[in-house]
Design a protein around this motif. Structure first.
Motif, PDB file in Angstrom:
ATOM      1  N   UNK A 195      -2.623 -20.171 -43.501  1.00  0.00           N
ATOM      2  CA  UNK A 195      -2.418 -21.762 -43.398  1.00  0.00           C
ATOM      3  C   UNK A 195      -2.364 -22.017 -41.866  1.00  0.00           C
ATOM      4  N   UNK A 196      -1.295 -21.401 -41.431  1.00  0.00           N
ATOM      5  CA  UNK A 196      -1.231 -21.531 -39.707  1.00  0.00           C
ATOM      6  C   UNK A 196      -0.554 -20.277 -39.528  1.00  0.00           C
ATOM      7  N   UNK A 197       0.214 -20.135 -38.163  1.00  0.00           N
ATOM      8  CA  UNK A 197       0.731 -18.994 -37.591  1.00  0.00           C
ATOM      9  C   UNK A 197       2.187 -19.022 -37.643  1.00  0.00           C
ATOM     10  N   UNK A 198       2.643 -20.115 -38.294  1.00  0.00           N
ATOM     11  CA  UNK A 198       4.410 -19.926 -38.296  1.00  0.00           C
ATOM     12  C   UNK A 198       5.238 -19.929 -39.725  1.00  0.00           C
ATOM     13  N   UNK A 199       4.495 -20.336 -40.614  1.00  0.00           N
ATOM     14  CA  UNK A 199       5.216 -20.324 -41.978  1.00  0.00           C
ATOM     15  C   UNK A 199       5.289 -18.863 -42.480  1.00  0.00           C
ATOM     16  N   UNK A 200       6.587 -18.578 -43.091  1.00  0.00           N
ATOM     17  CA  UNK A 200       6.687 -17.365 -43.825  1.00  0.00           C
ATOM     18  C   UNK A 200       6.636 -16.191 -42.721  1.00  0.00           C
ATOM     19  N   UNK A 201       7.598 -16.292 -41.593  1.00  0.00           N
ATOM     20  CA  UNK A 201       7.307 -15.070 -40.703  1.00  0.00           C
ATOM     21  C   UNK A 201       7.428 -13.778 -41.433  1.00  0.00           C
ATOM     22  N   UNK A 202       8.538 -13.860 -42.159  1.00  0.00           N
ATOM     23  CA  UNK A 202       9.100 -12.422 -42.879  1.00  0.00           C
ATOM     24  C   UNK A 202       7.750 -11.866 -43.623  1.00  0.00           C
ATOM     25  N   UNK A 203       7.071 -12.483 -44.520  1.00  0.00           N
ATOM     26  CA  UNK A 203       6.086 -12.134 -45.316  1.00  0.00           C
ATOM     27  C   UNK A 203       4.749 -11.811 -44.269  1.00  0.00           C
ATOM     28  N   UNK A 204       4.603 -12.362 -43.246  1.00  0.00           N
ATOM     29  CA  UNK A 204       3.817 -12.146 -42.536  1.00  0.00           C
ATOM     30  C   UNK A 204       3.890 -10.630 -41.904  1.00  0.00           C
ATOM     31  N   UNK A 205       5.011 -10.295 -41.450  1.00  0.00           N
ATOM     32  CA  UNK A 205       5.196  -8.905 -40.691  1.00  0.00           C
ATOM     33  C   UNK A 205       5.133  -7.890 -41.822  1.00  0.00           C
ATOM     34  N   UNK A 206       5.772  -8.180 -42.927  1.00  0.00           N
ATOM     35  CA  UNK A 206       5.925  -7.162 -43.918  1.00  0.00           C
ATOM     36  C   UNK A 206       4.516  -6.896 -44.661  1.00  0.00           C
ATOM     37  N   UNK A 207       3.675  -8.026 -44.604  1.00  0.00           N
ATOM     38  CA  UNK A 207       2.397  -7.881 -45.276  1.00  0.00           C
ATOM     39  C   UNK A 207       1.562  -7.034 -44.356  1.00  0.00           C
ATOM     40  N   UNK A 208       1.566  -6.937 -43.093  1.00  0.00           N
ATOM     41  CA  UNK A 208       0.683  -6.273 -42.197  1.00  0.00           C
ATOM     42  C   UNK A 208       1.221  -4.745 -42.041  1.00  0.00           C
TER      43      UNK A 208
END
Length: 673
Positions: free
Chosen positions: A458-471
């Motif tokens: 949706x954007x570059x900010x929400x759920x930072x922890x999920x972002x890192x873990x997902x990649x």
């Protein structure tokens, strides 16, 4: 003359003892030793400090400057000890005598002296160390008996614990002394003065880790190994400890049990069972109550008790490794049922009250319990291995039962109630179990992929922890279970590529770097897999080239320049070397004799001229000639790209140091050498 021979070396280059620099500077170095020992900084392990009111309290925050200063002073004192061990020893023992006779007694004087004594561990020979340490510990124990008042005793106790924890070589060589020290630590565990119990548990953990073999083998004059007595008397030893201290204690005993050397006669699984008897009994009581009435599981006190038990198991699992399998089997399915109950209650609360429910106290406590389940499973998978936890056995026994309670729950939940630890768990599963979970990857990806992407794109900010873990999860699959990426539906394959491109465009540097690394590894894996390569190139290669050009020229991603260059060189050379055999163009509309290299040249030319109107056709032509030049190695290719970027008006007025970051790092390394 001294002027012509300032080092006082004899003519043959040797150094006569009396005139050597060591002796010349002797008095100065003695002074330096005195100053260093009197002003020693506080080590990280010491938790008991004097506050501004002159009270002895437990340290709550770590002072990083003081820790850095301690490390520098420790190194200096070790060098000074090497230069003259006797001098260092005599200064320290003289200062200790002044503490014992009371002439220089103060908390600060004793602390700095003991921190200095602890810091020179390993700098003396073993015999010197033995003589020195026996004197020091005997004096400190005498001081502890002699001093009156809780604060005085706490300071002396803290110093005894720090010094003994620093000398594992001595402890290993002297069993009776080691046993006395450990029993003294057990006494300190009943001392309620702030910080003493914490330090006793931390020191016990440190000694257990460094001297584990001594506790699990039979020692002289003993009837059984120490650990056997320890697990029997464990309830009384830990009776006055706080939960976090109990967890450190369990980890220490787990660390002893991790030793599986050939000289061991103990029954490790049986001792582990005895060690875990107390938490297991509490767990059984909770489960019995839940069988009668499931509501008992959602009482706040019960949830907190479950969290404590799971944390305790986690610490033991981390220390003991694969042996933990036998313990996990005793409550694995119960634990998944608990996870399921909390998941259902959280989902029900969210459906009734909306997303705000995730902020309610009870829901947050239940989520904490779920996270502890996930953390325990992450630790278990990470530490699994032969002989007790073979990868195949873990994959078969572990994966099927967790799929619905954990994956299904993640997929069904609202975004705000999804735990990033689920992604960490399955990243660990992929990294550790690799080919043994190939067949489960499509099911895992189906559960986490699309729903997580919707959260983070949706954007570059929400759920930072999920972002890192997902990649990290995606990277693990690409590295260890690559064939599985082509056993998933085509729309999911496209999602994988799209998500890598999304990561690459991210403004958070570590995510952008991960995206570039995943793309590079993906292209290398595709190249090694002929049955998928051509279809992949036909569908994605041109778009990926365009995306890499886009991030390279957007001025936000200069730090990724080396990887941009690596990727573009790889993709251009694939085409130029005719490794892409399927047409990248539409054959129906192509002129006669069209080939992929000819098409790529005109396609990229048009793309650049459209995107950057200030470029001339000759500039673009020269640039593309270089891109397709197979003789260019990576450094030359990078220079070629850099020259082109600086030609663009986009970069001309910028600080372009980011494009040279790799070279700057290399130059800095060279200077340091």
């Amino acid at each position: 003359a001294p002027a012509s021979n300032p080092l006082h070396l004899s003519s043959n280059g040797s150094s006569p003892p009396a005139a050597s620099r060591k002796y010349m500077y002797g008095p100065v170095l003695t002074g330096v030793r005195q100053v260093m020992i009197a002003n020693m900084a506080k080590p990280e392990e010491v938790l008991i400090v004097e506050d501004e009111n002159g009270d002895i309290v437990r340290e709550t925050t770590k002072d990083t400057d003081v820790i850095a200063q301690y490390k520098t002073m420790r190194e200096t004192l070790v060098f000074l000890t090497h230069l003259n061990c006797d001098d260092t020893e005599s200064i320290m023992l003289a200062k200790l005598t002044e503490q014992v006779d009371g002439s220089e007694w103060s908390w600060n004087n004793l602390n700095t002296l003991c921190w200095a004594i602890g810091s020179i561990s390993g700098a003396m020979s073993e015999d010197e160390e033995k003589r020195f340490l026996v004197t020091v510990i005997k004096d400190l124990l005498g001081l502890c008996e002699q001093k009156r008042g809780k604060d005085n005793k706490a300071v002396v106790a803290s110093n005894i614990m720090y010094v003994v924890g620093q000398y594992p070589r001595f402890l290993k060589a002297h069993w009776k002394f080691l046993k006395t020290v450990v029993n003294k630590l057990f006494e300190f565990m009943h001392e309620c003065h702030p910080g003493v119990q914490d330090m006793a548990c931390d020191t016990f953990l440190k000694i257990a880790t460094k001297c584990k073999r001594k506790f699990v083998t039979l020692q002289t004059d003993e009837t059984v190994p120490f650990i056997c007595e320890l697990v029997e008397s464990l309830p009384s030893i830990i009776s006055d400890l706080e939960p976090h201290q109990v967890q450190a204690f369990y980890e220490a005993v787990g660390s002893m049990l991790s030793d599986k050397g050939p000289s061991l006669t103990i029954n490790r699984p049986e001792l582990l069972q005895k060690l875990m008897d107390m938490p297991n009994r509490t767990w059984t009581v909770i489960m019995d109550q839940a069988n009668k009435n499931v509501e008992s599981l959602v009482e706040p006190n019960t949830i907190k008790e479950i969290i404590k038990i799971l944390k305790c198991n986690n610490r033991v699992c981390h220390a003991v490794g694969p042996l933990f399998t036998s313990q996990l089997q005793t409550f694995f399915l119960d634990m998944l049922n608990v996870y399921k109950v909390y998941s259902e209650r959280i989902s029900a609360a969210v459906s009734q009250q909306g997303a705000i429910a995730t902020q309610m106290s009870l829901v947050r406590t239940m989520r904490s319990a779920k996270k502890e389940v996930l953390r325990l499973l992450i630790t278990f998978i990470d530490k699994s291995g032969p002989p007790e936890a073979e990868p195949r056995a873990v994959a078969q026994g572990f994966i099927p039962p967790v799929l619905d309670p954990i994956l299904g729950d993640y997929q069904r939940n609202i975004a705000g109630a999804r735990d990033p630890e689920v992604l960490t768990l399955f990243t660990t599963v992929v990294e550790k179990l690799r080919s043994h979970v190939l067949n489960d990857i499509p099911r895992i990806m189906e559960a986490v992929f699309e729903c997580t992407l919707q959260m983070i794109t949706v954007n570059f900010e929400d759920y930072p922890e999920h972002r890192i873990r997902f990649f990290e999860f995606l990277r693990a699959i690409n590295m260890h279970c690559f064939p599985a990426l082509f056993n998933i539906p085509p729309e999911h394959q496209k999602l994988v590529v799209d998500s890598v491109v999304w990561a690459m465009k991210h403004t958070e540097r570590n995510i952008a770097d991960t995206g570039l690394q995943i793309l590079h590894e993906l292209l290398l894996n595709v190249g090694r897999t002929p049955n998928v390569a051509q279809g992949f190139y036909q569908q994605y290669l041109l778009a990926l080239m365009q995306d890499v050009f886009a991030v390279m020229t957007d001025r936000l991603h200069k730090s990724g320049f080396k990887m941009h260059a690596t990727l573009l060189r790889h993709m251009f050379h694939l085409v130029q070397m005719n490794q892409v055999t399927v047409p990248l163009f539409d054959p129906a509309n192509a002129p006669a004799g069209q080939t992929n290299p000819i098409f790529l040249r005109s396609h990229i030319s048009n793309l650049l001229i459209t995107s950057f109107p200030n470029l001339t056709r000759s500039q673009v032509s020269t640039f593309i000639d270089g891109m397709l030049d197979l003789k260019m190695d990576l450094p030359t290719f990078k220079t070629h790209l850099r020259d082109f970027l600086i030609q663009l008006k986009e970069f001309s007025g910028d600080d372009n140091s980011g494009l040279f970051s790799e070279e700057a790092e290399e130059a800095a390394k060279g200077k340091r050498k």
